[in-house]
Design a protein around this motif. Structure first.
Motif, PDB file in Angstrom:
ATOM      1  N   GLN A 143       0.744  -1.250   0.132  1.00  0.00           N
ATOM      2  CA  GLN A 143      -0.083   0.140  -0.127  1.00  0.00           C
ATOM      3  C   GLN A 143       0.790   1.285   0.070  1.00  0.00           C
ATOM      4  N   ILE A 144       2.069   1.011   0.842  1.00  0.00           N
ATOM      5  CA  ILE A 144       2.640   2.435   0.869  1.00  0.00           C
ATOM      6  C   ILE A 144       3.629   2.695  -0.627  1.00  0.00           C
ATOM      7  N   GLN A 145       3.930   1.531  -1.254  1.00  0.00           N
ATOM      8  CA  GLN A 145       4.406   1.763  -2.500  1.00  0.00           C
ATOM      9  C   GLN A 145       3.540   2.301  -3.566  1.00  0.00           C
ATOM     10  N   LYS A 146       2.290   1.972  -3.266  1.00  0.00           N
ATOM     11  CA  LYS A 146       1.122   2.432  -4.206  1.00  0.00           C
ATOM     12  C   LYS A 146       0.731   3.816  -3.710  1.00  0.00           C
ATOM     13  N   GLY A 147       1.336   4.371  -2.855  1.00  0.00           N
ATOM     14  CA  GLY A 147       1.060   5.789  -2.416  1.00  0.00           C
ATOM     15  C   GLY A 147      -0.058   5.804  -1.494  1.00  0.00           C
ATOM     16  N   GLN A 148      -0.543   4.759  -0.881  1.00  0.00           N
ATOM     17  CA  GLN A 148      -1.584   4.805   0.273  1.00  0.00           C
ATOM     18  C   GLN A 148      -1.115   4.787   1.549  1.00  0.00           C
ATOM     19  N   LYS A 182       9.117  -4.759  14.230  1.00  0.00           N
ATOM     20  CA  LYS A 182       9.508  -3.344  14.319  1.00  0.00           C
ATOM     21  C   LYS A 182      10.943  -3.230  13.729  1.00  0.00           C
ATOM     22  N   ASP A 183      11.677  -4.194  13.976  1.00  0.00           N
ATOM     23  CA  ASP A 183      13.286  -4.073  13.538  1.00  0.00           C
ATOM     24  C   ASP A 183      13.130  -4.238  12.150  1.00  0.00           C
ATOM     25  N   THR A 184      12.445  -5.155  11.420  1.00  0.00           N
ATOM     26  CA  THR A 184      12.273  -5.520   9.963  1.00  0.00           C
ATOM     27  C   THR A 184      11.826  -4.095   9.319  1.00  0.00           C
ATOM     28  N   ALA A 185      10.836  -3.724   9.822  1.00  0.00           N
ATOM     29  CA  ALA A 185      10.218  -2.394   9.296  1.00  0.00           C
ATOM     30  C   ALA A 185      11.129  -1.167   9.282  1.00  0.00           C
ATOM     31  N   TYR A 186      11.849  -1.051  10.518  1.00  0.00           N
ATOM     32  CA  TYR A 186      12.860  -0.026  10.483  1.00  0.00           C
ATOM     33  C   TYR A 186      13.962  -0.043   9.467  1.00  0.00           C
ATOM     34  N   ASN A 187      14.295  -1.182   9.088  1.00  0.00           N
ATOM     35  CA  ASN A 187      15.473  -1.367   8.082  1.00  0.00           C
ATOM     36  C   ASN A 187      14.680  -1.746   6.644  1.00  0.00           C
ATOM     37  N   ASP A 188      13.607  -1.571   6.476  1.00  0.00           N
ATOM     38  CA  ASP A 188      12.946  -2.085   5.101  1.00  0.00           C
ATOM     39  C   ASP A 188      13.308  -1.040   4.056  1.00  0.00           C
ATOM     40  N   PRO A 189      14.150  -1.085   3.087  1.00  0.00           N
ATOM     41  CA  PRO A 189      14.289  -0.103   1.999  1.00  0.00           C
ATOM     42  C   PRO A 189      12.953   0.179   1.310  1.00  0.00           C
ATOM     43  N   LEU A 190      11.996  -0.935   1.433  1.00  0.00           N
ATOM     44  CA  LEU A 190      10.654  -0.386   0.618  1.00  0.00           C
ATOM     45  C   LEU A 190       9.811   0.531   1.429  1.00  0.00           C
ATOM     46  N   LEU A 191      10.340   0.869   2.677  1.00  0.00           N
ATOM     47  CA  LEU A 191       9.477   1.839   3.452  1.00  0.00           C
ATOM     48  C   LEU A 191      10.211   3.232   3.789  1.00  0.00           C
ATOM     49  N   SER A 192      11.294   3.188   3.097  1.00  0.00           N
ATOM     50  CA  SER A 192      12.215   4.318   3.031  1.00  0.00           C
ATOM     51  C   SER A 192      11.166   5.718   2.815  1.00  0.00           C
ATOM     52  N   SER A 193      10.140   5.617   2.216  1.00  0.00           N
ATOM     53  CA  SER A 193       9.475   6.820   1.949  1.00  0.00           C
ATOM     54  C   SER A 193       8.562   7.266   3.225  1.00  0.00           C
ATOM     55  N   VAL A 194       8.571   6.544   3.987  1.00  0.00           N
ATOM     56  CA  VAL A 194       7.709   6.849   5.376  1.00  0.00           C
ATOM     57  C   VAL A 194       8.659   6.877   6.468  1.00  0.00           C
ATOM     58  N   TYR A 195       9.963   6.877   6.386  1.00  0.00           N
ATOM     59  CA  TYR A 195      10.715   6.622   7.556  1.00  0.00           C
ATOM     60  C   TYR A 195      10.394   7.971   8.264  1.00  0.00           C
ATOM     61  N   GLN A 196      10.080   8.940   7.974  1.00  0.00           N
ATOM     62  CA  GLN A 196       9.893  10.282   8.853  1.00  0.00           C
ATOM     63  C   GLN A 196       8.281  10.654   9.069  1.00  0.00           C
ATOM     64  N   HIS A 197       7.775   9.755   8.707  1.00  0.00           N
ATOM     65  CA  HIS A 197       6.404   9.908   9.111  1.00  0.00           C
ATOM     66  C   HIS A 197       6.149   9.629  10.485  1.00  0.00           C
ATOM     67  N   GLU A 198       5.211  10.470  11.305  1.00  0.00           N
ATOM     68  CA  GLU A 198       5.105  10.221  12.673  1.00  0.00           C
ATOM     69  C   GLU A 198       4.549   8.955  13.095  1.00  0.00           C
ATOM     70  N   LEU A 199       3.607   8.484  12.208  1.00  0.00           N
ATOM     71  CA  LEU A 199       2.982   7.143  12.833  1.00  0.00           C
ATOM     72  C   LEU A 199       3.945   5.929  12.438  1.00  0.00           C
ATOM     73  N   PHE A 200       5.028   6.257  11.495  1.00  0.00           N
ATOM     74  CA  PHE A 200       5.818   5.016  11.217  1.00  0.00           C
ATOM     75  C   PHE A 200       6.836   5.143  12.477  1.00  0.00           C
ATOM     76  N   LYS A 201       7.075   6.221  12.767  1.00  0.00           N
ATOM     77  CA  LYS A 201       8.027   6.319  14.081  1.00  0.00           C
ATOM     78  C   LYS A 201       7.534   5.675  15.229  1.00  0.00           C
ATOM     79  N   SER A 202       6.248   5.977  15.459  1.00  0.00           N
ATOM     80  CA  SER A 202       5.708   5.389  16.759  1.00  0.00           C
ATOM     81  C   SER A 202       5.570   3.846  16.789  1.00  0.00           C
ATOM     82  N   ILE A 203       5.240   3.269  15.506  1.00  0.00           N
ATOM     83  CA  ILE A 203       5.169   2.066  15.420  1.00  0.00           C
ATOM     84  C   ILE A 203       6.386   1.153  15.508  1.00  0.00           C
ATOM     85  N   VAL A 204       7.615   2.041  15.157  1.00  0.00           N
ATOM     86  CA  VAL A 204       8.753   1.050  15.167  1.00  0.00           C
ATOM     87  C   VAL A 204       9.812   1.462  16.510  1.00  0.00           C
TER      88      VAL A 204
END
Length: 322
Positions: free
Chosen positions: A275-280, A299-321
């Motif tokens: 969904q994140i790749q699709k812009g959702q 959490k660790d997987t997501a934190y280091n996942d290059p496919l999630l790099s576009s949301v690394y700075q998103h507040e909700l992503f930060k709270s998740i990881v």
């Protein structure tokens, strides 16, 4: 990749050079034993060979056969006793030495496997099996260049020897020659079309080369023939489709995982990444949050996942990881 795990296939069994031995037992029948092996009726074969040994205790072929039966029964240490007896009676038994090499490969005594395989080769260079066993031992010792030489020698004797094809493919894989190795795994699959290990080598080879869609037929075949839980293979398929930009097909895979395994995090994680790749972004982060709630280690997987790099700075992503 862990070579030991993916070389489970090399538990294959063969009786090399048995035609070079002559039996003193007039009732010895290669076809009879082969029928038992085909049906995995090893105890029947063992009972029969023990009965014949009572009448012909100095028959090296019978002792060699007994060793081979015990190998089939995975009684490897026990198999060495009759194999040694066969060699004691007939020191020229390349088959018994080769079967000893097979035992040592199974028990992880690879240096001893090399010694036994070399003795078999010294006695006869007419069969491919001795060279395959030597190649196996060298490969387990991560001496892949040398192992490749022996698989090539086996193929020079029999260009269609399946396990030589497989061994050469494995050696090329671990030498980083993925594209060169692919045809050998494909050739092996002509003889053993549903071999899971060979299919995985093809998946990893094409993945490494960036040919993501080429992995899909092999992954489908693995899923169809896996006896255990195929969820991780389904996830791999979804990832390959995501990398290939086949987002609708990937969504079908992840939705299928969630439907089949609603309490497993992996489906929600894959769906979130997609969904994140699709812009959702919002929907994707909600899926990731659900995945982490089911499996906190993600959490660790997501934190280091290059496919999630576009949301690394998103507040909700930060709270998740965090």
């Amino acid at each position: 990749m862990n070579k030991g795990l993916l070389w489970l296939l090399f538990s294959f069994l063969f009786l090399a050079g048995c035609g070079l031995l002559s039996s003193t037992d007039p009732q010895f029948s290669r076809e009879k034993y082969d029928r038992w092996y085909d049906k995995e009726e090893y105890q029947k074969a063992l009972n029969h060979v023990n009965e014949r040994l009572e009448s012909y205790p100095e028959d090296p072929l019978l002792w060699n056969e007994k060793g081979y039966i015990l190998i089939n029964m995975e009684q490897y240490s026990e198999a060495l006793v009759p194999l040694e007896k066969a060699i004691e009676i007939d020191a020229e038994s390349d088959s018994a030495y080769n079967n000893k090499a097979l035992v040592y490969n199974e028990t992880g005594e690879y240096e001893q496997a090399i010694v036994a395989a070399q003795k078999a080769i010294d006695l006869s260079e007419e069969e491919p099996e001795q060279f395959i066993n030597m190649g196996n031992a060298l490969s387990f010792l991560e001496r892949d260049e040398k192992a490749l030489e022996y698989f090539n020698k086996a193929l020079a004797i029999d260009a269609n020897a399946p396990y030589a094809q497989y061994g050469k493919g494995v050696s090329l894989y671990f030498l980083g020659k993925y594209e060169e190795g692919i045809p050998y795994f494909e050739n092996f699959l002509h003889s053993y079309p549903n071999d899971i290990d060979a299919l995985w080598y093809l998946v990893y080879s094409h993945d490494t080369l960036g040919d993501y869609m080429e992995t899909i037929p092999y992954l489908n075949q693995i899923i169809d023939h896996q006896n255990d839980n195929p969820i991780n293979t389904m996830d791999y398929k979804g990832l390959m489709l995501t990398y290939a930009g086949k987002w609708d097909e990937a969504a079908t895979v992840y939705n299928g995982i969630i439907e089949q395994y609603p309490r497993e995090a992996i489906g929600y994680y894959g769906k979130g990444v997609l969904q994140i790749q699709k812009g959702q972004t919002d929907n994707g982060l909600q899926s990731l949050e659900q995945a982490v709630s089911l499996d906190n280690s993600l959490k660790d997987t997501a934190y280091n996942d290059p496919l999630l790099s576009s949301v690394y700075q998103h507040e909700l992503f930060k709270s998740i990881v965090e």
